[in-house]
Design a protein around this motif. Structure first.
Motif, PDB file in Angstrom:
ATOM      1  N   THR A 326       0.622  -1.111   0.320  1.00 10.87           N
ATOM      2  CA  THR A 326       0.150  -0.051   0.095  1.00 10.87           C
ATOM      3  C   THR A 326       1.122   1.154  -0.162  1.00 10.87           C
ATOM      4  OG1 THR A 326      -2.069   1.494   0.777  1.00 10.87           O
ATOM      5  CG2 THR A 326       0.077   0.274   2.419  1.00 10.87           C
ATOM      6  N   GLY A 364      -4.494  -3.461  -4.784  1.00 11.41           N
ATOM      7  CA  GLY A 364      -5.065  -4.063  -4.491  1.00 11.41           C
ATOM      8  C   GLY A 364      -6.017  -5.770  -4.619  1.00 11.41           C
ATOM      9  N   ASP A 382      -5.771   0.675  -5.614  1.00 13.34           N
ATOM     10  CA  ASP A 382      -6.494   0.606  -5.196  1.00 13.34           C
ATOM     11  C   ASP A 382      -7.199   1.898  -5.123  1.00 13.34           C
ATOM     12  OD1 ASP A 382      -6.802  -1.179  -3.666  1.00 13.34           O
ATOM     13  OD2 ASP A 382      -5.714  -1.315  -1.877  1.00 13.34           O
ATOM     14  N   ASN A 384      -9.412   5.599  -7.410  1.00 16.95           N
ATOM     15  CA  ASN A 384     -10.493   5.465  -7.397  1.00 16.95           C
ATOM     16  C   ASN A 384     -10.923   4.424  -8.571  1.00 16.95           C
ATOM     17  OD1 ASN A 384     -11.366   7.487  -5.392  1.00 16.95           O
ATOM     18  ND2 ASN A 384     -10.818   8.973  -6.559  1.00 16.95           N
ATOM     19  N   HIS A 386     -10.162   2.028  -9.918  1.00 13.75           N
ATOM     20  CA  HIS A 386      -9.341   0.795  -9.778  1.00 13.75           C
ATOM     21  C   HIS A 386      -8.922   0.218 -10.953  1.00 13.75           C
ATOM     22  CE1 HIS A 386     -12.545   0.666  -6.346  1.00 13.75           C
ATOM     23  NE2 HIS A 386     -11.320   0.578  -6.018  1.00 13.75           N
ATOM     24  N   ASN A 406     -15.645   2.492 -10.850  1.00 10.23           N
ATOM     25  CA  ASN A 406     -15.046   2.799  -9.666  1.00 10.23           C
ATOM     26  C   ASN A 406     -15.760   2.096  -8.593  1.00 10.23           C
ATOM     27  OD1 ASN A 406     -15.095   4.793 -10.956  1.00 10.23           O
ATOM     28  ND2 ASN A 406     -16.309   6.268 -11.316  1.00 10.23           N
ATOM     29  N   ASP A 407     -16.425   0.739  -8.471  1.00  8.77           N
ATOM     30  CA  ASP A 407     -16.561  -0.119  -7.260  1.00  8.77           C
ATOM     31  C   ASP A 407     -15.117  -0.967  -6.939  1.00  8.77           C
ATOM     32  OD1 ASP A 407     -19.274   0.721  -7.632  1.00  8.77           O
ATOM     33  OD2 ASP A 407     -19.693  -0.705  -9.466  1.00  8.77           O
ATOM     34  N   SER A 408     -15.034  -1.253  -5.912  1.00 12.92           N
ATOM     35  CA  SER A 408     -14.183  -2.851  -5.439  1.00 12.92           C
ATOM     36  C   SER A 408     -13.426  -3.851  -5.925  1.00 12.92           C
ATOM     37  CB  SER A 408     -14.478  -2.803  -3.571  1.00 12.92           C
ATOM     38  OG  SER A 408     -14.541  -1.593  -2.833  1.00 12.92           O
ATOM     39  N   LEU A 410     -11.641  -6.961  -6.178  1.00 10.73           N
ATOM     40  CA  LEU A 410     -11.525  -7.879  -4.656  1.00 10.73           C
ATOM     41  C   LEU A 410     -10.598  -8.630  -5.434  1.00 10.73           C
ATOM     42  CD1 LEU A 410     -15.206  -8.157  -2.392  1.00 10.73           C
ATOM     43  CD2 LEU A 410     -13.113  -6.114  -2.818  1.00 10.73           C
ATOM     44  N   GLY A 426     -15.760  -8.225  -7.402  1.00 10.43           N
ATOM     45  CA  GLY A 426     -15.539  -7.585  -6.904  1.00 10.43           C
ATOM     46  C   GLY A 426     -17.712  -6.700  -6.466  1.00 10.43           C
ATOM     47  N   LYS A 427     -16.954  -5.251  -6.627  1.00 10.25           N
ATOM     48  CA  LYS A 427     -18.517  -5.387  -5.722  1.00 10.25           C
ATOM     49  C   LYS A 427     -19.959  -5.314  -6.901  1.00 10.25           C
ATOM     50  CE  LYS A 427     -20.912  -1.509  -3.647  1.00 10.25           C
ATOM     51  NZ  LYS A 427     -21.148   0.441  -3.045  1.00 10.25           N
ATOM     52  N   PHE A 462     -21.041  -8.399  -3.269  1.00  6.11           N
ATOM     53  CA  PHE A 462     -20.359  -8.517  -3.413  1.00  6.11           C
ATOM     54  C   PHE A 462     -20.043 -10.389  -3.936  1.00  6.11           C
ATOM     55  CE2 PHE A 462     -20.380  -5.576   0.229  1.00  6.11           C
ATOM     56  CZ  PHE A 462     -19.766  -4.300  -0.534  1.00  6.11           C
TER      57      PHE A 462
END
Length: 897
Positions: A326, A364, A382, A384, A386, A406-408, A410, A426-427, A462
């Motif tokens: 990170t 990420g 990580d 905005n 991604h 723009n969603d996470s 994973l 992801g999301k 998710f």
């Protein structure tokens, strides 16, 4: 047990007692001032005849003796030169101890009497109760012998008086003005001169000002002066050791596993080692024993990262590893950029650094390609958007990049049969990417997206994980507890532009597998699939057609399944959300091989006779660790946050301070609570037994140190008294070797001393404590350790400090994720140290084991525990890396090891 306050401890009674105590203190200080003035006048009349003040050109009368020092002070009065700008002056003046606060800012001296700025405070600050403002040694009133160069011109001085007359005029002015005696200081700071050893900085800096008579040193934290008296055995600061200590540290073991908030964090290498991460360290763990059996084994560590590791990927060759970190900040607040390291797990050498400056916030997820022997690496950052990027592993070159969503995101992975197909989830999404062109040409590749369509199936919130099947289908696990099967299908000719892929994926089957979210999917070597549930903590093996074959349930105290890896034979490794690593199989069950805390750590103490230590923190767990077997001996739930702890000298019981003002005493064998007491309603920051075990001192955030007398076995205690006088919360304290006195620090940088055996009285004359020997040294402020403070410190940069039992080294835990090793005593400004990284958060505590063979350090929010092996100058063990200077991260001139 006297745990409750008596009737006489009411607020009104306490206020009256406090006022009476202050009045007595002021009376004593006035007597001290009167005695000092009388001694000064006596010296002026008897020991300083006019003939001794004549200039160098006038011969002194025979029989004139040198000026004598007052009784009790070291005879270190030598000619002193005070540097001011580019000129040097000599003075003949009297040194006085700081006066009481009411007299420290006396009336200004007559015009021309001194170059000192008006209103200068006495040395040590203006608070009579603070360490900076405590009265100094009585009778520090001695004239300095003038050097031979008495005719050196003085800057900004009046031209009306000759050099030979100036000392006499200045001395006579001092004799006239008794108030002036109270504002004089033995340091160059009070005379407006420049520090000869450490230049003053800004108001927030740490400055060291050395008393020219060898009586005290002064440092500043946030503009507050802190005076520390030099022990009588030290004639010169130059006698103290310099340079980093001969001892070094080698990382021996890391306790914990980051499963609470990370994924892609558990794999098995070709060597059979298990690779995972915590804080800034990637751990290679070699299991010992059989499946489901005890741990043992050993650890190696990759420590190339500068901030917390967030994800891992293992190359198809089973040797190379990619780890992403990170973003962070360094000591000066400058951002540290996220990056991916590709390194060799056999040699622990970094092979490639990828994406420095290309990623935002952190890495990420990442994955190696498989169809082309791992030639490419896919990375999702990580930011905005991604950003999804593809890299050439051998050259570290970016081949393609695109905004994903723009969603996470994973999880990410290459299709093992076709490297041009990449999947992200992801999301609320599953995306199928087609990568084309750009091989060997930086940035020329293109990535096009096909969005997975759920159709008649409920769209989950998710999708944390997915896995590729041998037949080309894809299984996804989602937050609804379902496993969806995605199969290839011809692309829709009506929408040829969308994605541009030759074929797409659609849902062909659904199976409800778990109650709650599915966190992990793992394809086994026999073609079956393992799924790990969150809420139900079940581990299920699935055959063709998603038929359940076998399952096991993880015990509740280990948490939910976070990651699954297949070991040798039927052995499985399972990482959990409570930061535990389990080993076993579905038939025999699982047992922990690695365990750790799950929240911020603060409390640490080491056993007085065994290689064991105890930790506690915000997860409310109290854990006893065995440093020999590297295993958790036991743990209990405190129900409240534990902040400090200390073993009784017998080791039979341990005291634990909580954040509510409550403290417990537990039997270390039975784990039973033998004492439960509440002192105030604010958090306790330190508990410490006296070296003989007869007393227990408890430092609270209500500014009070509570003293309890303790039975021989440590099980029973009764209130002995309270040490009251600090003006801020207690941070650290230590007992003297005879068990009669306490030295304490507070949040406003006070250093106070207490006579516990004499009734918990504060020792106002701190000078008398300069030669006292301390059983432990954990106070961060004091003459023996002031050299550990970095320049520009705000007073919170050092969280913990510990002197070794052999009194050779000092370990320091700082706010910049570093552990330092200094020589002891560390009483020279800008002292060099050996510096060690690995923690990903502020280091909250350090302690040596009973035989000084190991040092234990706690990470704060990273919840990590590091056990370091202490290597002597000629000791056994692996040689440390060649030290390299890193002045930007060090307090002064540290060696980064």
């Amino acid at each position: 047990m006297d745990g409750a306050a008596g009737p006489g401890d009411g607020p009104a009674r306490e206020a009256l007692q406090s006022l009476s105590q202050r009045l007595r203190v002021q009376e004593q200080e006035m007597e001290l001032v009167k005695a000092a003035l009388a001694e000064a006048l006596r010296l002026l009349r008897l020991q300083v005849p006019p003939s001794s003040l004549q200039g160098s050109g006038t011969p002194a009368p025979p029989g004139d003796s040198s000026l004598a020092a007052p009784p009790g002070l070291p005879p270190t009065c030598t000619p002193s030169l005070v540097s001011r700008g580019t000129q040097t002056e000599t003075e003949v003046e009297l040194k006085s101890s700081p006066g009481p606060p009411g007299l420290s800012n006396g009336p200004p001296a007559p015009q021309g009497a001194s170059e000192e700025p008006g209103g200068t405070q006495s040395e040590g600050g203006g608070s009579s109760s603070s360490g900076a403002g405590s009265p100094g040694p009585p009778g520090i009133l001695r004239p300095l012998q003038p050097p031979q160069r008495a005719d050196t011109p003085r800057r900004n001085s009046s031209s009306s008086s000759s050099p030979s007359e100036r000392p006499r005029q200045k001395l006579s002015r001092k004799a006239i003005s008794s108030a002036n005696l109270l504002v004089r200081s033995g340091s160059t700071e009070s005379r407006g001169g420049k520090d000869p050893l450490s230049s003053p900085g800004g108001p927030g800096s740490r400055r060291s000002n050395y008393n020219l008579e060898g009586i005290s040193v002064k440092m500043f934290l946030r503009g507050r002066p802190i005076t520390m008296y030099i022990p009588s055995g030290i004639r010169s600061l130059e006698e103290l050791p310099s340079g980093p200590p001969p001892e070094t540290l080698s990382l021996d073991w890391v306790y914990g596993y980051r499963g609470r908030d990370s994924r892609s964090n558990l794999f098995v290498l070709r060597s059979g080692e298990v690779v995972y991460f915590i804080a800034c360290v990637v751990v290679l763990y070699r299991p010992g024993g059989g499946p489901g059996g005890p741990g043992g084994g050993g650890q190696r560590h990759y420590r190339g990262h500068t901030d917390c590791v967030r994800c891992l990927a293992v190359h198809p060759d089973g040797v190379r590893v990619a780890s992403g970190q990170t973003a962070g900040v360094d000591k000066d607040g400058k951002p540290l950029q996220p990056v991916v390291h590709i390194w060799d797990s056999e040699t622990l050498l970094k092979l490639q650094e990828i994406g420095l400056g290309a990623f935002e916030r952190g890495v990420g997820a990442l994955a190696f390609s498989a169809a082309d022997q791992g030639a490419f690496l896919c990375v999702v950052d990580d930011s905005n958007e991604h950003m999804l990027s593809v890299w050439d592993c051998s050259r570290g070159m970016k081949l393609a990049e695109i905004k994903s969503t723009n969603d996470s995101v994973l999880a990410v992975g290459f299709n093992p049969r076709d490297s041009s197909c990449i999947v992200t989830s992801g999301k609320s999404h599953v995306h199928f990417w087609n990568w084309s062109g750009g091989v060997g040409v930086p940035g020329n590749g293109t990535l096009t997206r096909k969005q997975g369509v759920f159709g008649k199936y409920k769209k989950p919130k998710f999708i944390p994980c997915f896995v590729f099947l041998p037949d080309g289908d894809i299984l996804t696990g989602d937050s609804e507890g379902n496993i969806l099967t995605w199969g290839r299908s011809p692309s829709d000719s009506k929408t040829p532009g969308r994605g541009g892929a030759k074929e797409t994926y659609g849902i062909v089957a659904q199976a409800h597998a778990h109650e709650g979210s599915i966190f992990a999917l793992c394809l086994r070597r026999d073609g079956t699939v393992l799924s790990g549930g969150g809420r139900d903590r079940r581990l299920v093996q699935w055959g063709p057609g998603l038929v359940a074959l076998q399952e096991a349930e993880i015990p509740e105290h280990f948490g939910a399944v976070r990651a699954i890896a297949e070991g040798l034979g039927s052995e499985l490794l399972v990482g959990t959300t409570k930061n535990a690593l389990l080993r076993g199989d579905l038939a025999q069950g699982f047992s922990p091989v690695i365990q750790g805390h799950t929240d911020e750590l603060w409390g640490l103490c080491t056993h007085p006779s065994q290689n064991r230590f105890l930790t506690c923190g915000h997860d409310r767990q109290l854990c006893l660790w065995d440093g020999e077997s590297h295993a958790l001996a036991w743990s209990i739930d405190l129900k409240e946050t534990g902040l400090c702890a200390d073993f009784h000298p017998s080791g039979a019981v341990v005291a634990v301070g909580l954040n509510t003002g409550r403290w417990l005493v537990l039997d270390t064998e039975t784990r039973e609570i033998v004492s439960d007491v509440i002192d105030g309603n604010e958090q306790l920051s330190v508990v410490r037994y006296s070296p003989d075990g007869l007393y227990l001192a408890i430092g609270s955030h209500d500014n009070v140190i509570y003293i309890y007398s303790v039975s021989s076995d440590g099980a029973k205690s009764s209130r002995f008294g309270r040490c009251m006088g600090h003006s801020s919360f207690i941070t650290h304290l230590d007992w003297s070797k005879d068990g009669n006195f306490i030295m304490s620090n507070s949040g406003d940088y006070e250093i106070l001393y207490w006579d516990v055996a004499g009734g918990c009285k504060q020792l106002k004359n701190r000078y008398e404590s300069r030669d006292r020997e301390w059983a432990t040294y954990t106070c961060v402020l004091g003459f023996h350790v002031y050299g550990v403070w970095p320049d520009g410190s705000d007073g919170t940069d050092i969280n913990s400090l510990c002197r070794s039992h052999n009194e050779r080294v000092v370990a320091v835990a700082d706010d910049f994720c570093k552990v330092h090793l200094f020589q002891y005593p560390c009483a020279r400004a800008k002292a060099p140290s050996r510096m060690y990284g690995g923690h990903g958060s502020h280091v909250t505590s350090v302690r040596f084991t009973h035989d000084d063979s190991h040092l234990v350090s706690l990470g704060g929010k990273d919840a990590s525990i590091f056990q370091w092996r202490v290597l002597g100058a000629g000791g056994a063990g692996p040689a440390p890396a060649t030290p390299s200077r890193t002045p930007s991260l060090s307090p002064a001139s540290s060696l980064d090891v």
